[in-house]
Design a protein around this motif. Structure first.
Motif, short mmCIF file in Angstrom:
data_model
loop_
_atom_site.label_atom_id
_atom_site.label_comp_id
_atom_site.label_asym_id
_atom_site.label_seq_id
_atom_site.Cartn_x
_atom_site.Cartn_y
_atom_site.Cartn_z
N UNK A 1 0.87 -1.18 0.00
CA UNK A 1 0.00 0.00 0.00
C UNK A 1 0.90 1.22 0.00
N UNK A 2 1.08 1.82 -1.18
CA UNK A 2 1.94 2.99 -1.34
C UNK A 2 1.07 4.23 -1.43
N UNK A 3 1.52 5.29 -0.80
CA UNK A 3 0.78 6.54 -0.79
C UNK A 3 0.58 7.04 -2.22
N UNK A 4 -0.62 7.42 -2.55
CA UNK A 4 -1.02 7.99 -3.84
C UNK A 4 -0.80 7.02 -5.00
N UNK A 5 -0.83 5.71 -4.72
CA UNK A 5 -0.71 4.69 -5.77
C UNK A 5 -1.74 3.60 -5.52
N UNK A 6 -2.03 2.85 -6.55
CA UNK A 6 -2.94 1.71 -6.40
C UNK A 6 -2.28 0.62 -5.59
N UNK A 7 -3.07 -0.08 -4.80
CA UNK A 7 -2.57 -1.18 -3.98
C UNK A 7 -2.12 -2.34 -4.87
N UNK A 8 -1.00 -2.95 -4.51
CA UNK A 8 -0.48 -4.13 -5.21
C UNK A 8 -0.70 -5.33 -4.31
N UNK B 1 -1.28 -8.10 -8.88
CA UNK B 1 -2.17 -7.24 -9.65
C UNK B 1 -2.13 -5.88 -8.98
N UNK B 2 -2.37 -4.86 -9.78
CA UNK B 2 -2.34 -3.51 -9.25
C UNK B 2 -3.74 -2.92 -9.31
N UNK B 3 -4.21 -2.49 -8.15
CA UNK B 3 -5.55 -1.93 -8.08
C UNK B 3 -6.60 -2.99 -8.31
N UNK B 4 -7.64 -2.63 -9.04
CA UNK B 4 -8.73 -3.56 -9.31
C UNK B 4 -8.61 -4.20 -10.68
N UNK C 1 -7.71 -6.89 -12.59
CA UNK C 1 -7.34 -8.30 -12.46
C UNK C 1 -6.95 -8.92 -13.78
N UNK C 2 -7.06 -8.17 -14.87
CA UNK C 2 -6.70 -8.70 -16.19
C UNK C 2 -5.20 -8.66 -16.44
N UNK C 3 -4.48 -7.80 -15.74
CA UNK C 3 -3.04 -7.66 -15.95
C UNK C 3 -2.30 -8.10 -14.69
N UNK C 4 -1.46 -9.11 -14.85
CA UNK C 4 -0.62 -9.59 -13.76
C UNK C 4 0.81 -9.21 -14.05
N UNK C 5 1.48 -8.67 -13.05
CA UNK C 5 2.87 -8.24 -13.18
C UNK C 5 3.74 -9.18 -12.34
N UNK C 6 5.03 -9.25 -12.69
CA UNK C 6 5.94 -10.11 -11.95
C UNK C 6 7.27 -9.38 -11.80
N UNK C 7 7.71 -9.25 -10.56
CA UNK C 7 8.98 -8.59 -10.26
C UNK C 7 9.83 -9.48 -9.36
N UNK C 8 11.15 -9.41 -9.51
CA UNK C 8 12.02 -10.15 -8.60
C UNK C 8 12.17 -9.40 -7.28
N UNK C 9 12.36 -10.15 -6.20
CA UNK C 9 12.60 -9.58 -4.88
C UNK C 9 13.86 -10.21 -4.29
N UNK C 10 14.61 -9.41 -3.55
CA UNK C 10 15.73 -9.92 -2.75
C UNK C 10 15.52 -9.37 -1.35
N UNK C 11 15.37 -10.27 -0.39
CA UNK C 11 15.08 -9.88 0.99
C UNK C 11 16.13 -10.52 1.90
N UNK C 12 16.90 -9.68 2.58
CA UNK C 12 17.96 -10.14 3.47
C UNK C 12 17.40 -10.33 4.88
N UNK C 13 17.75 -11.46 5.50
CA UNK C 13 17.31 -11.72 6.87
C UNK C 13 18.45 -11.41 7.82
N UNK C 14 18.22 -10.45 8.73
CA UNK C 14 19.17 -10.10 9.78
C UNK C 14 18.44 -10.24 11.11
N UNK C 15 18.68 -11.33 11.80
CA UNK C 15 17.97 -11.58 13.06
C UNK C 15 16.50 -11.79 12.77
N UNK C 16 15.65 -11.02 13.46
CA UNK C 16 14.20 -11.10 13.22
C UNK C 16 13.72 -10.08 12.20
#
Length: 158
Positions: free
Chosen positions: A70-77, A97-100, A102-117
């Motif tokens: 939920x980004x400010x001033x943007x559609x929810x992803x 999907x972005x906003x409502x 549902x016809x367009x699906x997007x795909x992005x890579x993520x890299x998430x580092x775990x440091x403790x909790x």
């Protein structure tokens, strides 16, 4: 005769492709049906932005889950993540999907580092090849100058 050979080759190719698609769908459904060995929920806040992340760890070490941005001033992803840990870093694909729309699906890579909790959403150079996005090889992923750091929260079913 030449056209008959090409027609047969085309039919065989279509048959192999349909088998390949069925196997991919079966694998995806099996992953969703598999019970996780652990479920963890996280939330990242930055200014007026909120990201909710739910991570399911499966028996084989694979990761599945969901993420709502939920980004400010943007559609929810809203979407799903799938990936695996390599060391202390989760590499995953975020299909959303972005906003409502549902016809367009997007795909992005993520890299998430775990440091403790804490989980840290990394920034890196993303390239696209044949419609597939991925982190550029040889380009570092920055986990120090970031906006989003996830803290553990209680999981809430919606």
């Amino acid at each position: 005769m030449k056209n008959l050979g090409l027609s047969c080759l085309l039919l065989v190719s279509i048959g192999f492709q349909s088998c390949k698609n069925e196997k991919a769908n079966d694998t995806k459904e099996a992953t969703k049906a598999e019970k996780p060995i652990s479920v963890n929920c996280y939330q990242a806040l930055y200014d007026k932005d909120t990201i909710d992340l739910k991570i399911n760890t499966l028996k084989d070490g694979k990761i599945s889950g969901s993420m709502v941005m939920k980004m400010y001033a943007m559609s929810e992803k809203t979407g799903d993540i799938e990936g695996e840990f390599r060391g202390d870093t989760l590499f995953a694909d975020y299909s959303f999907i972005q906003g409502k729309n549902e016809n367009a699906t997007f795909k992005n890579p993520l890299a998430i580092l775990k440091r403790g909790d804490t989980l840290i959403l990394g920034n890196g150079k993303i390239e696209t090849y044949l419609g597939r996005s991925y982190f550029a090889k040889g380009a570092p992923i920055d986990f120090d100058r970031v906006k989003y750091k996830f803290l553990t929260v209680d999981c809430v079913d919606k």
